[in-house]
Scaffold this motif. Structure first.
Motif, short mmCIF file in Angstrom:
data_model
loop_
_atom_site.label_atom_id
_atom_site.label_comp_id
_atom_site.label_asym_id
_atom_site.label_seq_id
_atom_site.Cartn_x
_atom_site.Cartn_y
_atom_site.Cartn_z
N SER A 136 0.88 -1.50 0.20
CA SER A 136 0.04 0.04 0.10
C SER A 136 0.85 1.34 0.02
O SER A 136 0.49 2.41 -0.55
N LEU A 142 -5.02 0.86 -0.33
CA LEU A 142 -4.51 -0.41 -1.09
C LEU A 142 -5.89 -0.76 -2.11
O LEU A 142 -5.29 -1.03 -3.27
N ALA A 201 -7.06 -6.34 -4.65
CA ALA A 201 -6.45 -5.95 -3.30
C ALA A 201 -6.99 -7.30 -2.23
O ALA A 201 -8.42 -7.48 -2.41
#
Length: 265
Positions: free
Chosen positions: A14, A42, A53
């Protein structure tokens, strides 16, 4: 390995080095699967890159259990695993919080090892794959305030050498990435403990290391996976130190040349 269309799983994706890795592999034509604790950032990065994700706390063994299978069930096989997630620990060892040793060791060492264990069988069934473990020059140079962090990275580096020996003759590549200081939040933590901060200043002043942009790290990792390289070491001036530590491992590897290796059935 040709990366076009390959699925690349990146942990700690992230922000920082992980974000740069995600952008670099997506730019190389790979489909990225991103894991990190940060939900919103993210999800945004995955959407931007056309990836997927998977929010997870990788310091929680319960969330790590079966993670590879869940990700593959959702979006297809993983061709490249990049164990990038990690946390720092900068303090006097005896003054660190009670759970810090466990958490740092879990995230920096045990989780990458477990994800390797989970991903390799599928790679073998499909006839190929590549694993990248993101380690640190801190696993070679012991500085005050970094005992727990350095030990976790030294363990990951040595594990990668052992993993390479285990998969010798299998269609699975490994790359160990050993990094000096990268301008990220993790490096900024070194200022929190005076002995560590002063040690870094000394190392910089002696010219033993310099900062490396995370974008350069990402480019070199992409190149290493493409070309099947065993090591990425940045900055380049750290290479002699890394090679000194690698010498016994390489010597053992050479001494075992010709020893039969039992393939997995």
């Amino acid at each position: 390995m040709e990366l076009q269309g390959k699925r690349v799983l990146i942990t700690g994706a992230s922000r920082g080095i992980g974000e740069s890795l995600a952008r670099a592999f997506a730019g190389a034509g790979a489909r990225v699967a991103l894991v990190a604790r940060g939900g919103d950032s993210l999800q945004s990065l995955a959407a931007e890159l056309g990836g997927t994700a998977y929010p997870a706390d990788l310091a929680d063994a319960a969330q790590v259990a079966g993670l590879i299978q869940r990700i593959e069930d959702d979006g297809g096989p993983i061709d490249v695993l990049i164990n990038n997630a990690g946390i720092g620990s900068t303090s006097s060892f005896i003054d660190a919080p009670d759970d810090e040793l466990r958490r740092v060791t879990e995230l920096n060492y045990l989780t990458p090892v477990e994800l390797c264990r989970q991903v390799i069988p599928g790679m073998l069934r499909r006839g190929g794959g590549h694993i990248v473990n993101m380690s640190s020059i801190a696993g070679i140079m012991a500085l005050p305030g970094l005992a727990t962090y350095s030990a976790s990275k030294a363990a990951l580096s040595h594990f990668t050498a052992g993993l390479r020996a285990d998969v010798r003759g299998w269609p699975i590549g490994t790359t160990l990435v050993e990094l000096g200081p990268i301008p990220t939040d993790l490096l900024a933590e070194s200022d929190n403990y005076e002995p560590t901060a002063k040690s870094f200043k000394r190392v910089y002043r002696l010219g033993l290391t310099v900062d490396t942009p995370r974008e350069r790290v990402a480019r070199q990792v992409v190149k290493a996976v493409r070309k099947g390289r065993r090591h990425v070491r940045l900055p380049r001036r750290s290479i002699p130190l890394a090679m000194l530590v690698e010498a016994p491992r390489r010597g053992a590897e050479l001494s075992l040349t010709g020893v039969p290796h039992q393939p997995r059935r």
